[in-house]
Design a protein around this motif. Structure first.
Motif, PDB file in Angstrom:
ATOM      1  N   ALA A 124      53.118  43.044  44.235  1.00 12.28           N
ATOM      2  CA  ALA A 124      53.443  43.932  45.361  1.00 12.28           C
ATOM      3  C   ALA A 124      52.484  45.103  45.503  1.00 12.28           C
ATOM      4  O   ALA A 124      52.375  45.697  46.578  1.00 12.28           O
ATOM      5  CB  ALA A 124      54.875  44.458  45.211  1.00 12.28           C
ATOM      6  N   ALA A 125      51.780  45.448  44.419  1.00 17.50           N
ATOM      7  CA  ALA A 125      50.834  46.564  44.510  1.00 17.50           C
ATOM      8  C   ALA A 125      49.706  46.262  45.487  1.00 17.50           C
ATOM      9  O   ALA A 125      49.165  47.177  46.133  1.00 17.50           O
ATOM     10  CB  ALA A 125      50.255  46.863  43.123  1.00 17.50           C
ATOM     11  N   ALA A 126      49.346  44.982  45.633  1.00 16.37           N
ATOM     12  CA  ALA A 126      48.200  44.618  46.465  1.00 16.37           C
ATOM     13  C   ALA A 126      48.385  44.968  47.938  1.00 16.37           C
ATOM     14  O   ALA A 126      47.505  45.604  48.530  1.00 16.37           O
ATOM     15  CB  ALA A 126      47.882  43.127  46.294  1.00 16.37           C
ATOM     16  N   PRO A 127      49.485  44.565  48.584  1.00 11.94           N
ATOM     17  CA  PRO A 127      49.605  44.930  49.998  1.00 11.94           C
ATOM     18  C   PRO A 127      49.630  46.433  50.250  1.00 11.94           C
ATOM     19  O   PRO A 127      49.155  46.892  51.291  1.00 11.94           O
ATOM     20  CB  PRO A 127      50.930  44.274  50.430  1.00 11.94           C
ATOM     21  N   PHE A 128      50.148  47.212  49.299  1.00 10.06           N
ATOM     22  CA  PHE A 128      50.144  48.664  49.482  1.00 10.06           C
ATOM     23  C   PHE A 128      48.732  49.230  49.331  1.00 10.06           C
ATOM     24  O   PHE A 128      48.352  50.181  50.022  1.00 10.06           O
ATOM     25  CB  PHE A 128      51.127  49.323  48.521  1.00 10.06           C
ATOM     26  N   ALA A 129      47.934  48.634  48.443  1.00 10.35           N
ATOM     27  CA  ALA A 129      46.528  49.027  48.347  1.00 10.35           C
ATOM     28  C   ALA A 129      45.791  48.687  49.646  1.00 10.35           C
ATOM     29  O   ALA A 129      44.963  49.459  50.139  1.00 10.35           O
ATOM     30  CB  ALA A 129      45.871  48.330  47.159  1.00 10.35           C
ATOM     31  N   GLN A 130      46.119  47.519  50.224  1.00 13.61           N
ATOM     32  CA  GLN A 130      45.501  47.106  51.486  1.00 13.61           C
ATOM     33  C   GLN A 130      45.866  48.064  52.613  1.00 13.61           C
ATOM     34  O   GLN A 130      45.017  48.423  53.433  1.00 13.61           O
ATOM     35  CB  GLN A 130      45.958  45.685  51.821  1.00 13.61           C
ATOM     36  N   ILE A 131      47.132  48.476  52.647  1.00 15.10           N
ATOM     37  CA  ILE A 131      47.567  49.419  53.683  1.00 15.10           C
ATOM     38  C   ILE A 131      46.838  50.755  53.535  1.00 15.10           C
ATOM     39  O   ILE A 131      46.427  51.366  54.529  1.00 15.10           O
ATOM     40  CB  ILE A 131      49.095  49.622  53.615  1.00 15.10           C
TER      41      ILE A 131
ATOM     42  N   ALA B   2      44.239  40.209  41.623  1.00 15.42           N
ATOM     43  CA  ALA B   2      43.842  38.927  42.219  1.00 15.42           C
ATOM     44  C   ALA B   2      44.587  38.605  43.505  1.00 15.42           C
ATOM     45  O   ALA B   2      44.131  37.775  44.293  1.00 15.42           O
ATOM     46  CB  ALA B   2      44.072  37.803  41.206  1.00 15.42           C
ATOM     47  N   TRP B   3      45.728  39.264  43.745  1.00 12.95           N
ATOM     48  CA  TRP B   3      46.618  38.831  44.825  1.00 12.95           C
ATOM     49  C   TRP B   3      45.962  38.862  46.201  1.00 12.95           C
ATOM     50  O   TRP B   3      46.152  37.948  47.007  1.00 12.95           O
ATOM     51  CB  TRP B   3      47.886  39.684  44.832  1.00 12.95           C
ATOM     52  N   THR B   4      45.174  39.886  46.480  1.00 12.77           N
ATOM     53  CA  THR B   4      44.517  39.976  47.788  1.00 12.77           C
ATOM     54  C   THR B   4      43.623  38.773  48.023  1.00 12.77           C
ATOM     55  O   THR B   4      43.622  38.173  49.110  1.00 12.77           O
ATOM     56  CB  THR B   4      43.676  41.263  47.879  1.00 12.77           C
ATOM     57  N   PHE B   5      42.876  38.387  47.012  1.00  6.19           N
ATOM     58  CA  PHE B   5      41.919  37.295  47.160  1.00  6.19           C
ATOM     59  C   PHE B   5      42.618  35.937  47.165  1.00  6.19           C
ATOM     60  O   PHE B   5      42.169  35.004  47.830  1.00  6.19           O
ATOM     61  CB  PHE B   5      40.870  37.399  46.055  1.00  6.19           C
ATOM     62  N   LEU B   6      43.723  35.832  46.424  1.00  5.04           N
ATOM     63  CA  LEU B   6      44.542  34.620  46.496  1.00  5.04           C
ATOM     64  C   LEU B   6      45.107  34.454  47.898  1.00  5.04           C
ATOM     65  O   LEU B   6      45.157  33.340  48.439  1.00  5.04           O
ATOM     66  CB  LEU B   6      45.689  34.691  45.482  1.00  5.04           C
TER      67      LEU B   6
ATOM     68  N   LYS C 159      32.525  46.517  50.257  1.00  7.80           N
ATOM     69  CA  LYS C 159      32.894  47.613  49.354  1.00  7.80           C
ATOM     70  C   LYS C 159      34.415  47.717  49.203  1.00  7.80           C
ATOM     71  O   LYS C 159      34.920  48.090  48.141  1.00  7.80           O
ATOM     72  CB  LYS C 159      32.329  48.942  49.870  1.00  7.80           C
ATOM     73  N   THR C 160      35.136  47.387  50.255  1.00  5.82           N
ATOM     74  CA  THR C 160      36.589  47.481  50.171  1.00  5.82           C
ATOM     75  C   THR C 160      37.186  46.427  49.248  1.00  5.82           C
ATOM     76  O   THR C 160      38.312  46.582  48.773  1.00  5.82           O
ATOM     77  CB  THR C 160      37.235  47.357  51.569  1.00  5.82           C
ATOM     78  N   MET C 161      36.442  45.354  48.984  1.00  4.97           N
ATOM     79  CA  MET C 161      36.920  44.352  48.029  1.00  4.97           C
ATOM     80  C   MET C 161      37.045  44.967  46.638  1.00  4.97           C
ATOM     81  O   MET C 161      38.002  44.688  45.909  1.00  4.97           O
ATOM     82  CB  MET C 161      35.956  43.157  47.983  1.00  4.97           C
ATOM     83  N   VAL C 162      36.073  45.790  46.287  1.00  5.65           N
ATOM     84  CA  VAL C 162      36.115  46.464  44.983  1.00  5.65           C
ATOM     85  C   VAL C 162      37.279  47.451  44.955  1.00  5.65           C
ATOM     86  O   VAL C 162      38.016  47.540  43.962  1.00  5.65           O
ATOM     87  CB  VAL C 162      34.784  47.196  44.710  1.00  5.65           C
ATOM     88  N   TYR C 163      37.453  48.174  46.053  1.00  3.03           N
ATOM     89  CA  TYR C 163      38.532  49.173  46.107  1.00  3.03           C
ATOM     90  C   TYR C 163      39.904  48.514  45.941  1.00  3.03           C
ATOM     91  O   TYR C 163      40.742  48.988  45.171  1.00  3.03           O
ATOM     92  CB  TYR C 163      38.509  49.922  47.443  1.00  3.03           C
ATOM     93  N   VAL C 164      40.141  47.435  46.685  1.00  2.00           N
ATOM     94  CA  VAL C 164      41.461  46.802  46.631  1.00  2.00           C
ATOM     95  C   VAL C 164      41.689  46.149  45.275  1.00  2.00           C
ATOM     96  O   VAL C 164      42.818  46.122  44.767  1.00  2.00           O
ATOM     97  CB  VAL C 164      41.626  45.785  47.783  1.00  2.00           C
ATOM     98  N   LEU C 165      40.626  45.651  44.660  1.00  2.00           N
ATOM     99  CA  LEU C 165      40.750  45.047  43.332  1.00  2.00           C
ATOM    100  C   LEU C 165      41.206  46.089  42.316  1.00  2.00           C
ATOM    101  O   LEU C 165      42.168  45.862  41.556  1.00  2.00           O
ATOM    102  CB  LEU C 165      39.410  44.436  42.914  1.00  2.00           C
ATOM    103  N   ILE C 166      40.543  47.239  42.291  1.00  2.00           N
ATOM    104  CA  ILE C 166      40.874  48.291  41.321  1.00  2.00           C
ATOM    105  C   ILE C 166      42.264  48.874  41.604  1.00  2.00           C
ATOM    106  O   ILE C 166      43.102  48.995  40.706  1.00  2.00           O
ATOM    107  CB  ILE C 166      39.809  49.408  41.342  1.00  2.00           C
ATOM    108  N   ALA C 167      42.498  49.225  42.865  1.00  2.00           N
ATOM    109  CA  ALA C 167      43.764  49.873  43.222  1.00  2.00           C
ATOM    110  C   ALA C 167      44.963  48.964  42.938  1.00  2.00           C
ATOM    111  O   ALA C 167      45.963  49.400  42.350  1.00  2.00           O
ATOM    112  CB  ALA C 167      43.744  50.262  44.700  1.00  2.00           C
TER     113      ALA C 167
END
Length: 523
Positions: free
Chosen positions: A241-248, A208-212, A293-301
């Motif tokens: 912390a996993a979220a920003p690394f998935a975003q990168i 959830a962190w990316t969307f928050l 599509k990247t929303m799904v990727y970042v959510l899973i990762a």
């Protein structure tokens, strides 16, 4: 619950979230910088390059600890300013609960004293968040009331005097104990959930962190993490912390895969600050929001990485924004490395292998890239500058539409304040939206409730989709006829995507000429 009630409740919630984000935004950089300094010191000590008794360590440690120890002071200033009150009084309220006399009593085991017969529970308020928020909210309300009832010529000293006499005791009597209890309760709840199922808690928070963050709601969670650090390590950011690394990972994959020069430059602009400083806004707003599509990727990762960190008990020991440089702030470090590496790898692999563009997604021009840059907004009108808080339209006065300023116009011409594109123009001609080439979404609404005129006395000179240059004529209106019809002509100029900026400042509060600097947007 009727629609009007729901709308009012949503507006109040938006206002609270805006105050929280606006209060932390000015100091988040120094919090992250100081946390990174503490993490670096821990590495130096771990490798025996410095000892905690060393003078160099003591000096640098003081620099790293200061902002956290005196956090109520900094928040007292920023919250008060955000609420339109005196920031210096807010700072003094923060200082008062950290005064040497009270700290000395707490350190010597004294847990209470009397204030005119009332029991005051003493506590260590260093690094706390909730007590000062409650105190400054009360102070801001009191300040507004005092401005109405105290004679103007003595407000300079009387308002601070009465505010301190009333709010400081209330803080120690009421807000401090309640705020401390609230912070401890929330921290206990989070610890309980992570202990019961760190895997589930980490997956939910990481995913959830990316969307928050995109919605600005992460500002409601960051105070909880900081409050946790006042009593020990924090598990929240350890999982998130996993979220920003998935975003990168997604950003690097887009950079390598795309042939679009603008998109490649955008991805690059997000990879470096994301990796080194933990600021991934360029990736979030420019890529993830743009390519669904990247929303799904970042959510899973991020969910997988967060689940690993949560299940293995990863915690943050000093406040940092998760990045490569801030890795030493997290323990145990090996599980943390595994969690963020998995999040990064999944984000990269999903994006690179499966692509990021959908069938209906096409290349867009620069105005469609959802990323903003610092810029100055010129005045579209000639007239007297008025704070939004002084106008009678609640949506603008409460900044629900966005931050900005208002102008009482002295002529009937509105020009474009920026180089950009006309994104919205109301059929009535009384309001127009322009998006600048640097991403600012500017709404100009000519008059209060003038939509009721149904276009009478307004003439639009552009249409939606037109590209305009700074100074191009947008709308003309009959100033005298609008006033004669009983309408105020005060014109709000607001930035509707204000949440993407650290602050929106209006340095000029006097008279302004057309195309003079009006607003400064900082990121």
């Amino acid at each position: 619950m009727n629609h009007t009630t729901k709308k009012k409740e949503q507006s109040k919630l938006a206002m609270v979230l805006d105050v929280i984000s606006g209060s932390f935004a000015p100091i988040i950089g120094i919090l992250a910088g100081a946390g990174l300094l503490k993490a670096m010191l821990s590495v130096l000590v771990m490798f025996d390059w410095l000892s905690i008794e060393n003078g160099s360590y003591i000096v640098l440690s003081a620099a790293g600890d200061a902002v956290f120890h005196f956090l109520p002071v900094f928040l007292g200033i920023s919250i008060a300013i955000k609420l339109g009150a005196n920031g210096y009084v807010g700072g003094v309220i923060g200082v008062s609960i950290l005064s040497p006399e009270i700290v000395h009593l707490v350190e010597n085991g004294v847990d209470s004293l009397e204030f005119f017969g009332l029991p005051v529970l003493l506590s260590d308020y260093s690094s706390t968040v909730f007590p000062i928020f409650m105190a400054i909210f009360a102070y801001a309300g009191l300040e507004r009331m005092l401005k109405k009832v105290i004679y103007k010529d003595i407000q300079l000293f009387m308002n601070p005097l009465l505010s301190l006499v009333i709010i400081v005791p209330l803080t120690l009597l009421v807000f401090g104990p309640i705020g401390t209890l609230l912070g401890e309760s929330l921290g206990t709840l989070i610890t309980f959930l992570s202990d019961k199922s760190g895997l589930l808690a980490g997956a939910v928070l990481g995913g959830a962190w990316t969307f928050l963050t995109i919605a600005g709601l992460h500002w409601t969670i960051i105070p909880l993490a900081i409050a946790n650090l006042a009593t020990g390590p924090d598990p929240i950011i350890g999982m998130a912390a996993a979220a920003p690394f998935a975003q990168i990972g997604i950003g690097i994959a887009v950079f390598l895969k795309t042939k679009d020069k603008d998109l490649k430059a955008l991805a690059a602009s997000g990879i470096v600050p994301g990796s080194l400083a933990g600021t991934t806004e360029a990736i979030n707003y420019g890529i993830i929001l743009r390519y669904k599509k990247t929303m799904v990727y970042v959510l899973i990762a991020a969910a997988v990485g967060g689940a690993i960190n949560g299940s293995l008990g990863v915690v943050m020991n000093s406040f940092v924004l998760p990045s490569v440089l801030s890795i030493p702030a997290f323990t145990p470090i090996l599980p943390f490395l595994i969690g963020i590496a998995v999040a990064f790898a999944l984000g990269f692999i999903f994006t690179y292998v499966f692509g990021f563009e959908g069938k209906t997604e096409k290349a867009k021009d620069n105005y469609d890239l959802i990323i903003v840059r610092p810029e100055k907004i010129s005045s579209p009108l000639h007239g007297k500058v008025v704070p939004l808080t002084e106008i009678k339209e609640p949506l603008f006065a409460t900044e629900s539409v966005g931050k900005g300023i208002a102008i009482e116009p002295e002529d009937g011409k509105v020009v474009s304040p920026v180089d950009g594109v006309v994104t919205t123009i109301f059929p009535t001609g009384h309001a127009i939206g322009v998006t600048s080439k640097d991403g600012a979404e500017i709404l100009i609404c000519i008059g209060i409730d003038t939509v009721k005129l149904k276009g009478q006395y307004y003439q639009a000179h552009v249409k939606q989709g037109d590209h305009v240059k700074r100074g191009d004529l947008l709308i003309t209106f009959d100033l005298q006829q609008i006033k004669a019809a009983g309408f105020e002509t005060t014109t709000p100029i607001v930035i509707t995507n204000s949440e993407k900026y650290v602050d929106v400042k209006a340095p000029n509060l006097g008279n302004v000429n057309t195309l003079e600097d009006l607003l400064q947007l900082n990121i």
